[in-house]
Design a protein around this motif. Sequence first.
Motif, PDB file in Angstrom:
ATOM      1  N   GLU A 141      -3.557  52.489  32.666  1.00 41.91           N
ATOM      2  CA  GLU A 141      -4.028  53.821  32.296  1.00 41.91           C
ATOM      3  C   GLU A 141      -4.475  53.890  30.840  1.00 41.91           C
ATOM      4  O   GLU A 141      -5.348  54.694  30.492  1.00 41.91           O
ATOM      5  CB  GLU A 141      -2.920  54.852  32.549  1.00 41.91           C
ATOM      6  N   SER A 142      -3.879  53.061  29.989  1.00 44.19           N
ATOM      7  CA  SER A 142      -4.222  53.099  28.560  1.00 44.19           C
ATOM      8  C   SER A 142      -5.235  52.024  28.170  1.00 44.19           C
ATOM      9  O   SER A 142      -5.484  51.817  26.986  1.00 44.19           O
ATOM     10  CB  SER A 142      -2.954  52.933  27.715  1.00 44.19           C
ATOM     11  N   GLU A 143      -5.827  51.344  29.163  1.00 46.69           N
ATOM     12  CA  GLU A 143      -6.774  50.266  28.838  1.00 46.69           C
ATOM     13  C   GLU A 143      -7.968  50.788  28.062  1.00 46.69           C
ATOM     14  O   GLU A 143      -8.421  50.169  27.087  1.00 46.69           O
ATOM     15  CB  GLU A 143      -7.239  49.585  30.126  1.00 46.69           C
ATOM     16  N   ALA A 144      -8.515  51.947  28.481  1.00 46.79           N
ATOM     17  CA  ALA A 144      -9.679  52.503  27.783  1.00 46.79           C
ATOM     18  C   ALA A 144      -9.336  52.831  26.333  1.00 46.79           C
ATOM     19  O   ALA A 144     -10.140  52.599  25.419  1.00 46.79           O
ATOM     20  CB  ALA A 144     -10.163  53.752  28.516  1.00 46.79           C
ATOM     21  N   LEU A 145      -8.131  53.345  26.111  1.00 46.32           N
ATOM     22  CA  LEU A 145      -7.706  53.663  24.747  1.00 46.32           C
ATOM     23  C   LEU A 145      -7.561  52.396  23.912  1.00 46.32           C
ATOM     24  O   LEU A 145      -7.958  52.359  22.747  1.00 46.32           O
ATOM     25  CB  LEU A 145      -6.381  54.426  24.786  1.00 46.32           C
ATOM     26  N   ARG A 146      -7.031  51.335  24.508  1.00 43.73           N
ATOM     27  CA  ARG A 146      -6.897  50.075  23.775  1.00 43.73           C
ATOM     28  C   ARG A 146      -8.263  49.510  23.418  1.00 43.73           C
ATOM     29  O   ARG A 146      -8.456  48.990  22.311  1.00 43.73           O
ATOM     30  CB  ARG A 146      -6.103  49.054  24.607  1.00 43.73           C
ATOM     31  N   GLN A 147      -9.207  49.622  24.327  1.00 47.10           N
ATOM     32  CA  GLN A 147     -10.565  49.144  24.052  1.00 47.10           C
ATOM     33  C   GLN A 147     -11.195  49.944  22.916  1.00 47.10           C
ATOM     34  O   GLN A 147     -11.883  49.390  22.048  1.00 47.10           O
ATOM     35  CB  GLN A 147     -11.426  49.252  25.322  1.00 47.10           C
ATOM     36  N   GLU A 148     -10.931  51.262  22.912  1.00 47.86           N
ATOM     37  CA  GLU A 148     -11.472  52.116  21.850  1.00 47.86           C
ATOM     38  C   GLU A 148     -10.881  51.729  20.491  1.00 47.86           C
ATOM     39  O   GLU A 148     -11.616  51.618  19.488  1.00 47.86           O
ATOM     40  CB  GLU A 148     -11.163  53.581  22.163  1.00 47.86           C
ATOM     41  N   MET A 149      -9.562  51.531  20.447  1.00 50.13           N
ATOM     42  CA  MET A 149      -8.919  51.159  19.190  1.00 50.13           C
ATOM     43  C   MET A 149      -9.371  49.778  18.725  1.00 50.13           C
ATOM     44  O   MET A 149      -9.547  49.541  17.524  1.00 50.13           O
ATOM     45  CB  MET A 149      -7.397  51.187  19.363  1.00 50.13           C
ATOM     46  N   LEU A 150      -9.561  48.874  19.653  1.00 47.64           N
ATOM     47  CA  LEU A 150     -10.033  47.535  19.303  1.00 47.64           C
ATOM     48  C   LEU A 150     -11.436  47.601  18.726  1.00 47.64           C
ATOM     49  O   LEU A 150     -11.745  46.907  17.744  1.00 47.64           O
ATOM     50  CB  LEU A 150      -9.998  46.626  20.537  1.00 47.64           C
ATOM     51  N   GLN A 151     -12.293  48.436  19.311  1.00 51.91           N
ATOM     52  CA  GLN A 151     -13.655  48.570  18.795  1.00 51.91           C
ATOM     53  C   GLN A 151     -13.650  49.171  17.394  1.00 51.91           C
ATOM     54  O   GLN A 151     -14.424  48.751  16.515  1.00 51.91           O
ATOM     55  CB  GLN A 151     -14.488  49.436  19.745  1.00 51.91           C
ATOM     56  N   LYS A 152     -12.764  50.151  17.152  1.00 46.84           N
ATOM     57  CA  LYS A 152     -12.659  50.729  15.809  1.00 46.84           C
ATOM     58  C   LYS A 152     -12.206  49.678  14.799  1.00 46.84           C
ATOM     59  O   LYS A 152     -12.672  49.662  13.658  1.00 46.84           O
ATOM     60  CB  LYS A 152     -11.679  51.904  15.828  1.00 46.84           C
ATOM     61  N   LEU A 153     -11.295  48.804  15.224  1.00 48.28           N
ATOM     62  CA  LEU A 153     -10.833  47.736  14.341  1.00 48.28           C
ATOM     63  C   LEU A 153     -11.968  46.777  14.015  1.00 48.28           C
ATOM     64  O   LEU A 153     -12.152  46.382  12.854  1.00 48.28           O
ATOM     65  CB  LEU A 153      -9.670  46.982  14.993  1.00 48.28           C
ATOM     66  N   VAL A 154     -12.738  46.404  15.036  1.00 43.77           N
ATOM     67  CA  VAL A 154     -13.887  45.503  14.821  1.00 43.77           C
ATOM     68  C   VAL A 154     -14.906  46.150  13.894  1.00 43.77           C
ATOM     69  O   VAL A 154     -15.438  45.505  12.980  1.00 43.77           O
ATOM     70  CB  VAL A 154     -14.522  45.126  16.171  1.00 43.77           C
ATOM     71  N   HIS A 156     -14.341  48.472  11.664  1.00 43.63           N
ATOM     72  CA  HIS A 156     -13.756  48.575  10.320  1.00 43.63           C
ATOM     73  C   HIS A 156     -13.900  47.247   9.567  1.00 43.63           C
ATOM     74  O   HIS A 156     -14.344  47.222   8.409  1.00 43.63           O
ATOM     75  CB  HIS A 156     -12.280  48.960  10.444  1.00 43.63           C
ATOM     76  N   VAL A 157     -13.550  46.159  10.230  1.00 40.87           N
ATOM     77  CA  VAL A 157     -13.653  44.837   9.589  1.00 40.87           C
ATOM     78  C   VAL A 157     -15.113  44.485   9.348  1.00 40.87           C
ATOM     79  O   VAL A 157     -15.481  43.951   8.288  1.00 40.87           O
ATOM     80  CB  VAL A 157     -12.967  43.766  10.463  1.00 40.87           C
ATOM     81  N   GLY A 158     -15.979  44.808  10.333  1.00 49.94           N
ATOM     82  CA  GLY A 158     -17.404  44.515  10.176  1.00 49.94           C
ATOM     83  C   GLY A 158     -18.016  45.261   9.014  1.00 49.94           C
ATOM     84  O   GLY A 158     -18.864  44.716   8.289  1.00 49.94           O
ATOM     85  N   GLY A 159     -17.596  46.531   8.812  1.00 50.97           N
ATOM     86  CA  GLY A 159     -18.118  47.302   7.687  1.00 50.97           C
ATOM     87  C   GLY A 159     -17.745  46.681   6.353  1.00 50.97           C
ATOM     88  O   GLY A 159     -18.573  46.610   5.438  1.00 50.97           O
ATOM     89  N   HIS A 160     -16.531  46.206   6.223  1.00 50.41           N
ATOM     90  CA  HIS A 160     -16.107  45.537   4.991  1.00 50.41           C
ATOM     91  C   HIS A 160     -16.894  44.247   4.781  1.00 50.41           C
ATOM     92  O   HIS A 160     -17.276  43.916   3.646  1.00 50.41           O
ATOM     93  CB  HIS A 160     -14.608  45.232   5.050  1.00 50.41           C
ATOM     94  N   CYS A 161     -17.118  43.517   5.864  1.00 50.78           N
ATOM     95  CA  CYS A 161     -17.867  42.259   5.742  1.00 50.78           C
ATOM     96  C   CYS A 161     -19.305  42.510   5.309  1.00 50.78           C
ATOM     97  O   CYS A 161     -19.857  41.772   4.485  1.00 50.78           O
ATOM     98  CB  CYS A 161     -17.846  41.515   7.079  1.00 50.78           C
ATOM     99  N   ASP A 162     -19.921  43.564   5.856  1.00 50.76           N
ATOM    100  CA  ASP A 162     -21.304  43.882   5.486  1.00 50.76           C
ATOM    101  C   ASP A 162     -21.421  44.243   4.003  1.00 50.76           C
ATOM    102  O   ASP A 162     -22.443  43.939   3.358  1.00 50.76           O
ATOM    103  CB  ASP A 162     -21.814  45.050   6.345  1.00 50.76           C
ATOM    104  N   ARG A 163     -20.389  44.887   3.476  1.00 51.49           N
ATOM    105  CA  ARG A 163     -20.410  45.276   2.056  1.00 51.49           C
ATOM    106  C   ARG A 163     -19.900  44.164   1.151  1.00 51.49           C
ATOM    107  O   ARG A 163     -19.933  44.297  -0.068  1.00 51.49           O
ATOM    108  CB  ARG A 163     -19.554  46.533   1.851  1.00 51.49           C
TER     109      ARG A 163
END
Length: 264
Positions: A141-154, A156-163
Amino acid sequence: MDCVLIGVVMGVMLLGLRWFVYLQGPWKRLPPGPRPLPIIGNIYQLGKNQTETLRQLAKTYGPLMSIRIASVYTVVASTPEMAMEILQRHGQVFSCRTVPHAMDVGGFSKFSIFFGPAGKEWRDKRKMCKEILFSERCLEESEALRQEMLQKLVDHVGGHCDRGDVVNIHDAVFMANLNLLLTTIFSITSPDTAMELMMIMEDFFSLFAPNITDYFPILKVLDPQGMKRKAELSLGKLLAKFRDFLNHRSNANLLCLQMYIGHS
Protein backbone atom coordinates in the motif's frame (compact mmCIF):
# COMPACT_ATOMS: atom_id res chain seq x y z
CA MET A 1 39.08 16.91 52.25
CA ASP A 2 38.95 13.95 54.65
CA CYS A 3 35.69 12.78 53.06
CA VAL A 4 37.29 12.86 49.60
CA LEU A 5 40.27 10.85 50.85
CA ILE A 6 38.02 8.28 52.51
CA GLY A 7 35.99 8.00 49.28
CA VAL A 8 39.12 7.41 47.19
CA VAL A 9 40.43 4.77 49.63
CA MET A 10 37.08 2.96 49.65
CA GLY A 11 36.96 3.05 45.85
CA VAL A 12 40.42 1.52 45.57
CA MET A 13 39.50 -1.15 48.12
CA LEU A 14 36.32 -2.05 46.24
CA LEU A 15 38.19 -2.28 42.94
CA GLY A 16 40.84 -4.45 44.59
CA LEU A 17 38.13 -6.72 46.00
CA ARG A 18 36.53 -6.96 42.58
CA TRP A 19 39.87 -7.97 41.07
CA PHE A 20 40.29 -10.65 43.75
CA VAL A 21 36.82 -12.01 42.96
CA TYR A 22 37.79 -12.00 39.27
CA LEU A 23 40.84 -14.13 40.02
CA GLN A 24 38.68 -16.66 41.87
CA GLY A 25 35.61 -16.35 39.63
CA PRO A 26 34.22 -17.90 36.45
CA TRP A 27 36.82 -16.36 34.11
CA LYS A 28 38.37 -19.81 33.59
CA ARG A 29 35.25 -20.85 31.62
CA LEU A 30 35.65 -17.99 29.17
CA PRO A 31 37.23 -18.44 25.72
CA PRO A 32 40.98 -17.73 25.49
CA GLY A 33 42.14 -14.16 25.21
CA PRO A 34 44.85 -11.67 26.18
CA ARG A 35 45.49 -11.42 29.91
CA PRO A 36 43.82 -8.28 31.32
CA LEU A 37 45.48 -5.82 33.68
CA PRO A 38 43.91 -4.95 37.03
CA ILE A 39 41.12 -2.36 36.88
CA ILE A 40 41.54 -1.31 33.21
CA GLY A 41 41.47 -4.80 31.68
CA ASN A 42 42.48 -4.88 28.00
CA ILE A 43 41.65 -1.25 27.19
CA TYR A 44 45.31 -0.43 26.68
CA GLN A 45 45.50 -2.97 23.81
CA LEU A 46 42.57 -1.75 21.74
CA GLY A 47 44.04 1.51 20.41
CA LYS A 48 42.19 3.76 17.94
CA ASN A 49 41.36 1.10 15.35
CA GLN A 50 39.59 -1.49 17.48
CA THR A 51 38.46 -3.58 14.49
CA GLU A 52 42.01 -4.08 13.25
CA THR A 53 43.23 -4.78 16.78
CA LEU A 54 40.60 -7.48 17.29
CA ARG A 55 41.49 -9.01 13.92
CA GLN A 56 45.13 -9.26 14.91
CA LEU A 57 44.26 -10.70 18.33
CA ALA A 58 42.02 -13.32 16.67
CA LYS A 59 45.07 -14.66 14.83
CA THR A 60 46.57 -15.50 18.21
CA TYR A 61 43.56 -16.53 20.28
CA GLY A 62 41.21 -17.96 17.65
CA PRO A 63 37.81 -17.05 16.16
CA LEU A 64 36.17 -16.95 19.61
CA MET A 65 38.06 -15.02 22.24
CA SER A 66 37.36 -13.00 25.37
CA ILE A 67 38.64 -9.59 26.40
CA ARG A 68 37.86 -7.43 29.40
CA ILE A 69 37.13 -3.73 28.98
CA ALA A 70 37.52 -2.35 32.50
CA SER A 71 35.01 -4.49 34.45
CA VAL A 72 32.98 -5.64 31.42
CA TYR A 73 33.68 -9.07 29.94
CA THR A 74 33.27 -9.25 26.16
CA VAL A 75 33.31 -12.34 23.95
CA VAL A 76 34.35 -11.62 20.37
CA ALA A 77 33.32 -13.83 17.42
CA SER A 78 35.53 -12.94 14.45
CA THR A 79 34.37 -15.34 11.71
CA PRO A 80 30.98 -15.76 9.96
CA GLU A 81 30.85 -19.40 11.03
CA MET A 82 31.33 -18.55 14.69
CA ALA A 83 28.78 -15.72 14.52
CA MET A 84 26.26 -18.12 12.95
CA GLU A 85 26.93 -20.65 15.71
CA ILE A 86 26.16 -18.01 18.34
CA LEU A 87 23.20 -16.23 16.73
CA GLN A 88 21.38 -19.14 15.09
CA ARG A 89 22.08 -22.18 17.25
CA HIS A 90 22.32 -20.42 20.60
CA GLY A 91 20.29 -17.30 19.89
CA GLN A 92 18.10 -17.57 22.98
CA VAL A 93 21.11 -17.76 25.29
CA PHE A 94 22.68 -14.65 23.76
CA SER A 95 19.44 -12.69 23.26
CA CYS A 96 19.95 -10.35 26.23
CA ARG A 97 21.23 -6.87 25.41
CA THR A 98 23.69 -4.70 27.24
CA VAL A 99 21.85 -1.52 28.23
CA PRO A 100 23.99 1.65 28.29
CA HIS A 101 23.69 3.63 31.51
CA ALA A 102 22.24 6.64 29.66
CA MET A 103 19.44 4.51 28.16
CA ASP A 104 18.28 3.34 31.58
CA VAL A 105 16.80 6.74 32.40
CA GLY A 106 13.11 6.71 33.25
CA GLY A 107 12.88 2.96 32.67
CA PHE A 108 13.20 3.57 28.92
CA SER A 109 15.19 0.39 28.32
CA LYS A 110 12.42 -1.80 29.75
CA PHE A 111 9.87 -0.57 27.20
CA SER A 112 12.16 -0.19 24.18
CA ILE A 113 12.02 -2.92 21.56
CA PHE A 114 15.73 -2.33 20.97
CA PHE A 115 16.94 -2.68 24.57
CA GLY A 116 14.07 -4.57 26.18
CA PRO A 117 14.56 -8.07 27.64
CA ALA A 118 13.74 -10.91 25.23
CA GLY A 119 10.54 -12.06 26.93
CA LYS A 120 6.88 -12.36 25.96
CA GLU A 121 6.32 -8.58 25.83
CA TRP A 122 9.31 -8.12 23.53
CA ARG A 123 8.11 -10.93 21.23
CA ASP A 124 4.62 -9.38 21.11
CA LYS A 125 6.10 -6.05 20.04
CA ARG A 126 8.13 -7.72 17.31
CA LYS A 127 5.04 -9.61 16.15
CA MET A 128 3.09 -6.34 15.99
CA CYS A 129 5.79 -4.74 13.84
CA LYS A 130 5.96 -7.76 11.55
CA GLU A 131 2.23 -8.29 11.08
CA ILE A 132 0.98 -4.67 11.11
CA LEU A 133 3.61 -1.98 10.54
CA PHE A 134 5.86 -3.88 8.14
CA SER A 135 3.47 -6.49 6.77
CA GLU A 136 3.45 -7.31 3.06
CA ARG A 137 0.04 -5.64 2.66
CA CYS A 138 1.25 -2.45 4.35
CA LEU A 139 4.39 -2.35 2.22
CA GLU A 140 2.37 -2.82 -0.96
CA GLU A 141 0.00 0.00 0.00
CA SER A 142 2.91 2.37 0.66
CA GLU A 143 4.86 1.48 -2.51
CA ALA A 144 3.71 4.62 -4.35
CA LEU A 145 4.77 6.77 -1.40
CA ARG A 146 8.19 5.10 -1.29
CA GLN A 147 8.64 5.73 -5.01
CA GLU A 148 7.70 9.38 -4.50
CA MET A 149 10.18 9.82 -1.64
CA LEU A 150 12.90 8.06 -3.63
CA GLN A 151 12.31 10.37 -6.59
CA LYS A 152 12.54 13.42 -4.30
CA LEU A 153 15.84 12.08 -2.97
CA VAL A 154 17.19 11.58 -6.50
CA ASP A 155 16.06 15.08 -7.50
CA HIS A 156 17.64 16.58 -4.37
CA VAL A 157 21.01 14.91 -5.02
CA GLY A 158 20.79 15.69 -8.75
CA GLY A 159 20.17 19.38 -8.03
CA HIS A 160 23.29 19.57 -5.87
CA CYS A 161 25.32 17.79 -8.54
CA ASP A 162 24.12 20.19 -11.25
CA ARG A 163 25.23 23.15 -9.13
CA GLY A 164 28.51 21.48 -8.24
CA ASP A 165 27.65 21.49 -4.52
CA VAL A 166 28.83 18.99 -1.93
CA VAL A 167 26.10 16.51 -0.99
CA ASN A 168 25.77 15.19 2.56
CA ILE A 169 24.48 11.72 1.66
CA HIS A 170 23.94 10.76 5.31
CA ASP A 171 21.59 13.68 6.00
CA ALA A 172 19.82 13.33 2.64
CA VAL A 173 19.08 9.61 3.08
CA PHE A 174 18.20 10.07 6.75
CA MET A 175 15.70 12.81 5.91
CA ALA A 176 14.17 10.74 3.09
CA ASN A 177 13.61 7.79 5.44
CA LEU A 178 12.31 10.05 8.20
CA ASN A 179 9.81 11.73 5.86
CA LEU A 180 8.65 8.30 4.69
CA LEU A 181 8.10 7.05 8.24
CA LEU A 182 6.33 10.23 9.38
CA THR A 183 4.00 10.12 6.37
CA THR A 184 3.32 6.39 6.66
CA ILE A 185 2.75 6.19 10.42
CA PHE A 186 1.51 9.66 11.41
CA SER A 187 0.33 11.20 8.07
CA ILE A 188 2.72 14.12 8.60
CA THR A 189 4.31 15.62 5.49
CA SER A 190 5.90 18.80 6.87
CA PRO A 191 9.63 19.13 5.98
CA ASP A 192 10.13 21.50 8.94
CA THR A 193 8.72 18.89 11.33
CA ALA A 194 11.01 16.23 9.87
CA MET A 195 14.03 18.54 10.22
CA GLU A 196 13.15 19.31 13.85
CA LEU A 197 12.74 15.62 14.63
CA MET A 198 16.07 14.81 12.95
CA MET A 199 17.89 17.31 15.16
CA ILE A 200 16.27 15.83 18.29
CA MET A 201 17.15 12.29 17.19
CA GLU A 202 20.76 13.20 16.43
CA ASP A 203 21.04 14.67 19.92
CA PHE A 204 19.57 11.45 21.29
CA PHE A 205 21.93 9.24 19.24
CA SER A 206 24.91 11.17 20.60
CA LEU A 207 24.18 9.51 23.95
CA PHE A 208 25.47 6.24 22.51
CA ALA A 209 29.02 7.62 22.71
CA PRO A 210 31.43 5.77 25.05
CA ASN A 211 30.43 6.35 28.65
CA ILE A 212 32.90 5.57 31.42
CA THR A 213 30.10 4.42 33.75
CA ASP A 214 29.29 1.54 31.37
CA TYR A 215 32.74 0.11 32.07
CA PHE A 216 33.10 1.23 35.69
CA PRO A 217 29.62 0.72 37.22
CA ILE A 218 30.89 1.97 40.57
CA LEU A 219 30.84 5.49 39.04
CA LYS A 220 27.14 5.42 38.05
CA VAL A 221 26.10 7.44 41.09
CA LEU A 222 28.56 10.21 40.16
CA ASP A 223 27.71 10.24 36.41
CA PRO A 224 31.07 11.96 35.68
CA GLN A 225 30.30 12.66 31.99
CA GLY A 226 26.79 13.86 32.71
CA MET A 227 25.36 11.36 30.21
CA LYS A 228 22.35 10.43 32.30
CA ARG A 229 21.44 14.08 32.85
CA LYS A 230 21.70 14.68 29.11
CA ALA A 231 19.59 11.58 28.45
CA GLU A 232 16.79 12.88 30.67
CA LEU A 233 16.58 16.09 28.64
CA SER A 234 17.03 14.49 25.21
CA LEU A 235 14.66 11.59 25.82
CA GLY A 236 12.08 13.98 27.27
CA LYS A 237 12.15 16.06 24.07
CA LEU A 238 11.92 12.96 21.87
CA LEU A 239 8.98 11.44 23.76
CA ALA A 240 7.18 14.79 23.82
CA LYS A 241 7.53 15.08 20.06
CA PHE A 242 6.14 11.59 19.47
CA ARG A 243 3.31 12.38 21.90
CA ASP A 244 2.46 15.36 19.66
CA PHE A 245 2.49 13.08 16.60
CA LEU A 246 0.13 10.62 18.29
CA ASN A 247 -2.24 13.41 19.30
CA HIS A 248 -2.17 14.75 15.74
CA ARG A 249 -3.04 11.34 14.33
CA SER A 250 -5.76 10.75 16.94
CA ASN A 251 -7.36 14.12 16.23
CA ALA A 252 -7.24 13.45 12.47
CA ASN A 253 -8.91 10.05 12.93
CA LEU A 254 -11.57 11.60 15.20
CA LEU A 255 -12.29 14.30 12.62
CA CYS A 256 -12.67 11.69 9.86
CA LEU A 257 -15.05 9.70 12.07
CA GLN A 258 -17.15 12.78 12.82
CA MET A 259 -17.36 13.64 9.11
CA TYR A 260 -18.35 10.08 8.29
CA ILE A 261 -21.11 10.12 10.93
CA GLY A 262 -22.31 13.52 9.71
CA HIS A 263 -22.66 12.30 6.12
CA SER A 264 -24.31 9.01 7.00
